[in-house]
Design a protein around this motif. Structure first.
Motif, mmCIF file in Angstrom:
data_model
loop_
_atom_site.group_PDB
_atom_site.id
_atom_site.type_symbol
_atom_site.label_atom_id
_atom_site.label_comp_id
_atom_site.label_asym_id
_atom_site.label_seq_id
_atom_site.Cartn_x
_atom_site.Cartn_y
_atom_site.Cartn_z
ATOM 1 N N VAL A 7 0.844 -1.202 0.000
ATOM 2 C CA VAL A 7 0.000 0.000 0.000
ATOM 3 C C VAL A 7 0.871 1.241 0.000
ATOM 4 C CG1 VAL A 7 -1.696 1.319 1.313
ATOM 5 C CG2 VAL A 7 -1.920 -1.169 1.110
ATOM 6 N N THR A 8 1.935 1.175 0.841
ATOM 7 C CA THR A 8 2.845 2.320 0.928
ATOM 8 C C THR A 8 3.509 2.586 -0.411
ATOM 9 O OG1 THR A 8 3.242 1.871 3.268
ATOM 10 C CG2 THR A 8 4.853 3.247 2.113
ATOM 11 N N SER A 9 3.881 1.525 -1.094
ATOM 12 C CA SER A 9 4.551 1.670 -2.393
ATOM 13 C C SER A 9 3.626 2.271 -3.435
ATOM 14 C CB SER A 9 5.059 0.293 -2.847
ATOM 15 O OG SER A 9 5.603 0.375 -4.152
ATOM 16 N N LEU A 10 2.345 1.827 -3.466
ATOM 17 C CA LEU A 10 1.372 2.368 -4.437
ATOM 18 C C LEU A 10 1.082 3.847 -4.180
ATOM 19 C CD1 LEU A 10 -1.142 -0.615 -4.659
ATOM 20 C CD2 LEU A 10 0.477 0.157 -6.425
ATOM 21 N N ARG A 11 0.983 4.174 -2.888
ATOM 22 C CA ARG A 11 0.689 5.578 -2.546
ATOM 23 C C ARG A 11 1.842 6.472 -3.000
ATOM 24 N NH1 ARG A 11 -0.189 4.878 2.424
ATOM 25 N NH2 ARG A 11 -2.457 4.801 2.306
ATOM 26 N N GLU A 15 1.730 9.619 -5.813
ATOM 27 C CA GLU A 15 2.088 10.966 -5.407
ATOM 28 C C GLU A 15 3.231 11.534 -6.240
ATOM 29 O OE1 GLU A 15 2.869 10.589 -1.301
ATOM 30 O OE2 GLU A 15 0.737 10.669 -0.694
ATOM 31 N N THR A 16 4.074 10.677 -6.740
ATOM 32 C CA THR A 16 5.274 11.171 -7.426
ATOM 33 C C THR A 16 5.186 11.065 -8.941
ATOM 34 O OG1 THR A 16 6.306 8.968 -7.215
ATOM 35 C CG2 THR A 16 6.732 10.575 -5.453
ATOM 36 N N ARG A 17 4.071 10.546 -9.501
ATOM 37 C CA ARG A 17 3.986 10.397 -10.963
ATOM 38 C C ARG A 17 3.924 11.786 -11.619
ATOM 39 N NH1 ARG A 17 -2.208 8.738 -12.540
ATOM 40 N NH2 ARG A 17 -3.217 10.582 -11.599
ATOM 41 N N PRO A 18 4.429 11.952 -12.856
ATOM 42 C CA PRO A 18 4.381 13.256 -13.557
ATOM 43 C C PRO A 18 2.961 13.606 -13.986
ATOM 44 C CG PRO A 18 5.292 11.567 -14.993
ATOM 45 C CD PRO A 18 5.151 10.925 -13.621
ATOM 46 N N ALA A 19 2.646 14.919 -14.037
ATOM 47 C CA ALA A 19 1.300 15.372 -14.437
ATOM 48 C C ALA A 19 1.101 15.155 -15.928
ATOM 49 C CB ALA A 19 1.142 16.860 -14.107
ATOM 50 N N PRO A 20 -0.095 14.751 -16.356
ATOM 51 C CA PRO A 20 -0.372 14.555 -17.798
ATOM 52 C C PRO A 20 -0.321 15.888 -18.537
ATOM 53 C CG PRO A 20 -2.409 14.462 -16.562
ATOM 54 C CD PRO A 20 -1.291 14.529 -15.546
ATOM 55 N N PRO A 21 0.029 15.883 -19.840
ATOM 56 C CA PRO A 21 0.067 17.145 -20.612
ATOM 57 C C PRO A 21 -1.329 17.757 -20.730
ATOM 58 C CG PRO A 21 0.269 15.241 -22.072
ATOM 59 C CD PRO A 21 0.374 14.716 -20.665
ATOM 60 N N SER A 22 -1.401 19.091 -20.713
ATOM 61 C CA SER A 22 -2.694 19.793 -20.769
ATOM 62 C C SER A 22 -3.293 19.696 -22.171
ATOM 63 C CB SER A 22 -2.513 21.272 -20.396
ATOM 64 O OG SER A 22 -3.720 21.963 -20.582
ATOM 65 N N THR A 23 -4.612 19.515 -22.269
ATOM 66 C CA THR A 23 -5.326 19.490 -23.556
ATOM 67 C C THR A 23 -5.916 20.849 -23.892
ATOM 68 O OG1 THR A 23 -7.369 18.794 -22.466
ATOM 69 C CG2 THR A 23 -5.894 17.053 -23.290
#
Length: 300
Positions: A7-11, A15-23
């Motif tokens: 669970v800790t690893s998924l959280r 939290e640290t994934r990059p934001a998707p590009p804006s449309t």
């Protein structure tokens, strides 16, 4: 909080994934906003101009090219007594339109609504010169109108002089409209109907015949002709009772003294024709008023 390593690893991954590009295209969004604001301003100004000009423009059609849409009440007529042109000006505008062949505008703008269906609005332009429009004269009021006047008119065409009058009516909003027109081609030959009552000078005066706005003249005077004289429209000549022909540029002899009783000598119709040519009585020993003509009778 859970201490499960999974669970800790998924959280942590979420939290640290990059934001998707804006449309969203921010420049496009801003441009659309500016266009909406400009359109609102244009529509507001256009509607304001419509009110100032007195046009009845529905809100749903404000953004259509309304200045070129003909309405029942043309802007040429005006919307109030203070703004509306006078009856003689309406006649001038109508004739101006006819002179350039714009029959549709002439009837739509200046005649009583509905006349366009009964009058030939496709006629060719009016071929006329020396057009004169008289001052309006009050006449019997026509039912349904606030005021009625007549406006005398005259002009010259290739077939001779024409004279008549418009009946012009005013509605309850102060606008003038043409109700009717009557008139005829008038031969410029005005003939004597009776002998003058005053003594005449035996001497004569000679001069050259001229044609001025449909009136036969000698210098500053209006010419009238012996009884039985007629006008040859084709030849543009006066034909005397004995067959003698006199045209513009020919010499004539007249009685030396101007007529002192035009109505008596010329009769009612002749006097009216003389008046259209500014011919007036001139008492012995006096001169005609400025803008008028003494009347001389041709003797031969």
């Amino acid at each position: 909080m859970s201490s499960d390593p999974l669970v800790t690893s998924l959280r942590t991954a979420l939290e640290t994934r990059p934001a998707p590009p804006s449309t969203l295209d921010l420049a496009t969004v801003k441009l659309r906003g500016r266009r909406r604001r400009q359109r609102r301003r244009v529509l507001t100004v256009t509607a304001g101009l419509a009110v100032v000009l007195g046009l009845a423009v529905p809100a749903a059609t404000v953004d259509v090219d309304w200045p070129w849409t003909r309405t029942r009440d043309s802007t040429a007529i005006g919307t109030s007594a203070a703004a509306a042109p006078g009856p003689d000006e309406i006649v001038r505008r109508f004739l101006s339109a006819q002179l350039v062949g714009d029959g549709a505008r002439a009837y739509d703008d200046y005649w009583v609504p509905g006349y366009g269906a009964r009058i030939d609005v496709t006629a060719e332009e009016l071929q006329a010169t020396n057009i004169a429009v008289d001052v309006p004269e009050p006449t019997t009021r026509l039912d349904g109108w606030q005021e009625t006047v007549t406006v005398g008119v005259s002009w010259t065409t290739g077939t001779g002089p024409w004279a008549g009058s418009f009946v012009v009516v005013r509605d309850d909003r102060g606008r003038w409209r043409i109700d009717s027109l009557s008139g005829n081609f008038a031969a410029p030959v005005i003939t004597v109907a009776a002998e003058p009552e005053e003594d005449r000078d035996a001497w004569g005066r000679t001069g050259v015949v001229g044609l001025d706005a449909g009136c036969l003249v000698l210098d500053e005077a209006l010419l009238v002709w012996p009884a039985g004289s007629t006008w040859d429209v084709t030849a543009q000549q006066v034909v005397l009772a004995d067959g003698t022909r006199i045209g513009v540029g020919d010499r004539v002899e007249v009685w030396g003294r101007p007529l002192q009783d035009v109505r008596h000598v010329l009769g009612a119709d002749g006097a009216a024709a003389a008046a259209r040519c500014a011919g007036v009585d001139v008492p012995a020993g006096s001169a005609a008023a400025p803008g008028t003509r003494p009347v001389l009778e041709v003797s031969r």
